[in-house]
Design an enzyme around this catalytic site. Structure first.
Site, short mmCIF file in Angstrom:
data_model
loop_
_atom_site.label_atom_id
_atom_site.label_comp_id
_atom_site.label_asym_id
_atom_site.label_seq_id
_atom_site.Cartn_x
_atom_site.Cartn_y
_atom_site.Cartn_z
N LYS A 248 7.75 -3.44 14.18
CA LYS A 248 8.25 -2.74 12.99
C LYS A 248 9.08 -1.52 13.39
O LYS A 248 10.16 -1.27 12.86
CB LYS A 248 7.08 -2.31 12.11
CG LYS A 248 6.36 -3.43 11.39
CD LYS A 248 5.27 -2.84 10.50
CE LYS A 248 4.54 -3.92 9.72
NZ LYS A 248 3.48 -3.35 8.86
N GLY B 138 -5.26 -5.82 4.86
CA GLY B 138 -4.43 -6.74 4.09
C GLY B 138 -4.92 -8.17 4.13
O GLY B 138 -4.92 -8.87 3.11
N ARG B 139 -5.36 -8.65 5.29
CA ARG B 139 -5.79 -10.04 5.41
C ARG B 139 -7.17 -10.28 4.78
O ARG B 139 -7.63 -11.42 4.75
CB ARG B 139 -5.78 -10.45 6.87
CG ARG B 139 -6.63 -9.59 7.79
CD ARG B 139 -6.31 -9.88 9.26
NE ARG B 139 -7.01 -9.02 10.20
CZ ARG B 139 -6.63 -7.80 10.53
NH1 ARG B 139 -5.56 -7.26 9.96
NH2 ARG B 139 -7.32 -7.10 11.42
N LYS C 148 0.84 -1.21 0.00
CA LYS C 148 0.00 0.00 0.00
C LYS C 148 0.87 1.25 0.00
O LYS C 148 0.61 2.20 -0.74
CB LYS C 148 -0.93 -0.01 1.21
CG LYS C 148 -1.91 1.15 1.24
CD LYS C 148 -2.85 1.07 2.43
CE LYS C 148 -3.81 -0.07 2.31
NZ LYS C 148 -4.82 -0.07 3.39
N GLU D 138 -4.67 -12.23 13.75
CA GLU D 138 -4.37 -10.82 13.58
C GLU D 138 -5.61 -9.97 13.83
O GLU D 138 -5.52 -8.82 14.26
CB GLU D 138 -3.82 -10.54 12.17
CG GLU D 138 -3.22 -9.15 12.03
CD GLU D 138 -2.42 -8.98 10.75
OE1 GLU D 138 -1.18 -8.95 10.83
OE2 GLU D 138 -3.04 -8.87 9.67
N GLU E 51 10.09 -5.35 4.15
CA GLU E 51 10.40 -6.64 3.53
C GLU E 51 10.09 -6.62 2.03
O GLU E 51 10.88 -7.11 1.21
CB GLU E 51 9.61 -7.77 4.20
CG GLU E 51 9.87 -7.92 5.69
CD GLU E 51 8.88 -7.18 6.54
OE1 GLU E 51 8.65 -7.62 7.69
OE2 GLU E 51 8.32 -6.14 6.08
N HIS F 228 -1.13 -38.96 12.05
CA HIS F 228 0.07 -39.67 12.50
C HIS F 228 1.02 -38.73 13.23
O HIS F 228 2.20 -39.03 13.38
CB HIS F 228 0.76 -40.32 11.30
CG HIS F 228 -0.10 -41.33 10.61
ND1 HIS F 228 -0.13 -42.66 10.97
CD2 HIS F 228 -1.01 -41.20 9.61
CE1 HIS F 228 -1.00 -43.31 10.21
NE2 HIS F 228 -1.55 -42.44 9.38
#
Length: 545
Positions: free
Chosen positions: A510, A265-266, A204, A351, A210, A382
């Site tokens: 951050k 974002g999510r 955005k 989040e 990153e 398993h």
């Protein structure tokens, strides 16, 4: 005591919890339990009969929803009200999949024309890439996409693309990069040809650390291959609200796609963030995905609480978090294409609802945000299923299963189904000491040994689960499934009176990370922070232990 825990329904639920019988008894007493406690809609079936619920508990849960004004809060979200109160923003991922003739007003403006315009731009762009109109700087057609993002702008497109693998057009391959670890992008780029690779950068602000670092490395990789700076425009597009920074980077303004502050974002895969999905599957498949989500939106907005799948799942999850002390929930996908879904729901839920204060800023005296985890069946049987069956923690489970496979092969799918349904049955009914001992009756063990081993074989049962079925995993059912979990998350947050649409907990790391980065780049020894941070920074500078 908070307002929520002081409500009549909350008090009634707390009192009634210990009156609920073992699920074995509940099923034995009512052979219509499945019919009464399952709901169909939007191509999905939700079986919630294998839960520690009776009519009284359900009635009180619905009353809790009413006392916390859930229906009004649902309406406020769809209306475009600023329900993200800490950022004064509307929450309108639902508008991204609404029909074109819908009117959705934000700050006095109808946002639907811009959404439709963006969809048309995405369609045209993908058509140009697929038919060879868009080519690289040497005139070669694009064969590979590298999608660079972080958080929801990475995970959503990746998981959906993975889930829709049977619908890939074959025109192109896509590779996803999020981790700032240089190894991630280096390994992704090794087999690729710079002349035929297109990068889709999603940020955005166009400054997410990153994402920007990986994008700069990608540009350097292109330039080192022999391309000049003008070639960047042929190999990079951006989804961003900062057009100026994108053009400064070398991306033409016409090749930027918008992001809106009323989409978190999510929740963003339905927007231009979903461009990698469209590049892999084609625009019509993406539209069908949107339509499936829109159907679930309609279901959520219109169905009564008692027949509303997101409401039921949200309230049931809250029931275990707040009245049984359950601290986690497991998502078990019995379809290889859905293997990434638990990670997607993990981010979506944790989040959103990992909060400790209510909307007014008051500290909470009840649990929110369970730990979400999981994986694909039958692998987990398993491994961690042992904990779910016999561990001391109560871990509610969601089982997700398509009745038809995209890859019918011998007896694979019937065995997969037997494992899925057998696990839910075992969790529900368990195994008593008498049953365990009876299984050892023909063994050569002594009576004492039988008693000891039987105790180890006892499974308490009464372990809750939901089962979600679909005819087949398609773009439409996938859209409905993801929207189901989005709205389930909202239901919990609405009842808990928290803001499910901010994420301030992400911000401090951050901020401090930038400070640490500056210290790592300094020639001076670090001594101003705590002893642990100082030592770790100095060891990194030294480069050895």
């Amino acid at each position: 005591m908070s307002h929520l825990t002081d409500t009549k329904s909350w008090q009634a639920l707390a009192k009634h919890r210990d009156n609920i019988k073992h699920m074995r008894e509940l099923f034995a007493e009512d052979n219509q339990r499945f019919e009464k406690m399952s709901v169909k809609g939007c191509g999905l079936l939700l079986d919630y009969s294998k839960n520690r619920l009776d009519e009284t508990a359900l009635s009180n849960l619905f009353q809790l929803a009413n006392e916390t004004k859930l229906t009004e809060k649902i309406q406020a979200m769809f209306a475009g009200n600023a329900i993200n109160t800490t950022e004064n923003r509307a929450v309108l991922h639902t508008a991204l999949r609404a029909s074109s003739d819908t009117e959705v007003i934000v700050n006095g403006q109808n946002v639907m024309p811009e959404i439709q315009q963006t969809l048309k731009k995405m369609e045209q762009f993908v058509n140009d890439v697929h038919n060879g109109t868009w080519v690289g700087y040497t005139g070669k057609t694009i064969t590979d996409i590298v999608s660079i993002g972080i958080g929801g702008s990475f995970l959503g497109p990746k998981i959906v693309s993975q889930a829709l693998r049977p619908y890939w057009t074959g025109h192109i391959n896509c590779h996803f990069v999020a981790n700032v670890d240089g190894t991630s992008i280096v390994e992704k780029l090794k087999p690729l040809d710079p002349e035929t690779t297109l990068f889709v950068m999603s940020s955005k602000s166009f400054s997410t650390q990153e994402t920007l670092t990986n994008t700069l490395s990608a540009r350097n990789w292109l330039l080192k291959s022999g391309a000049d700076k003008a070639a960047v425009a042929k190999h990079f597009v951006a989804i961003t609200s900062n057009v100026a920074k994108a053009t400064e980077f070398g991306i033409e303004e016409k090749n930027t796609f918008p992001m809106w502050n009323w989409v978190g974002g999510r929740y963003s895969l339905w927007s231009a963030i979903g461009l990698p999905i469209v590049l892999l599957t084609g625009f019509e498949t993406f539209k069908t995905l949107l339509n499936g989500a829109a159907e679930m939106d309609e279901h959520f907005a219109t169905q009564p609480l008692e027949q509303n799948m997101p409401v039921l799942m949200g309230l049931i999850s809250l029931w275990y978090s707040n009245f049984y002390g359950s601290e986690s929930q497991v998502i078990l996908t019995y379809d290889h294409y859905l293997r990434g879904l638990p990670a997607y729901i993990q981010q979506l839920d944790m989040e959103s609802n990992g909060k400790s204060v209510d909307l007014a800023g008051n500290s909470l005296d009840y649990n929110t945000g369970p730990v979400i985890w999981g994986g694909e069946g039958t692998n987990g049987q398993h491994a961690y299923h042992q904990l779910i069956h016999q561990g001391t923690a109560l871990i509610p489970a969601d089982f997700i299963f398509p009745l038809t496979s995209h890859n019918p092969l011998g007896n694979h799918h019937i065995q997969l189904a037997s494992n899925c349904f057998g696990q839910t049955q075992a969790l529900m009914q368990g195994r008593t000491f008498e049953e365990a001992k009876a299984e050892l009756s023909n063994s050569n063990l002594s009576e004492e040994q039988k008693n000891i081993i039987a105790k180890h074989k006892v499974m308490p049962g009464n372990r809750p689960s939901n089962t979600i079925l679909m005819d087949k995993l398609t773009p439409k059912t996938l859209g409905a499934l993801i929207a189901l979990y989005e709205h389930r998350t909202f239901v919990q947050g609405a009842v808990w009176d928290i803001n499910s649409f901010d994420q301030w907990g992400v911000e401090l790391g951050k901020v401090l990370g930038v400070d640490v980065l500056n210290r790592l780049g300094s020639d001076k020894s670090c001594s101003e922070l705590d002893s642990s941070s100082n030592s770790l920074i100095n060891l990194f500078k030294k480069g050895s232990l």
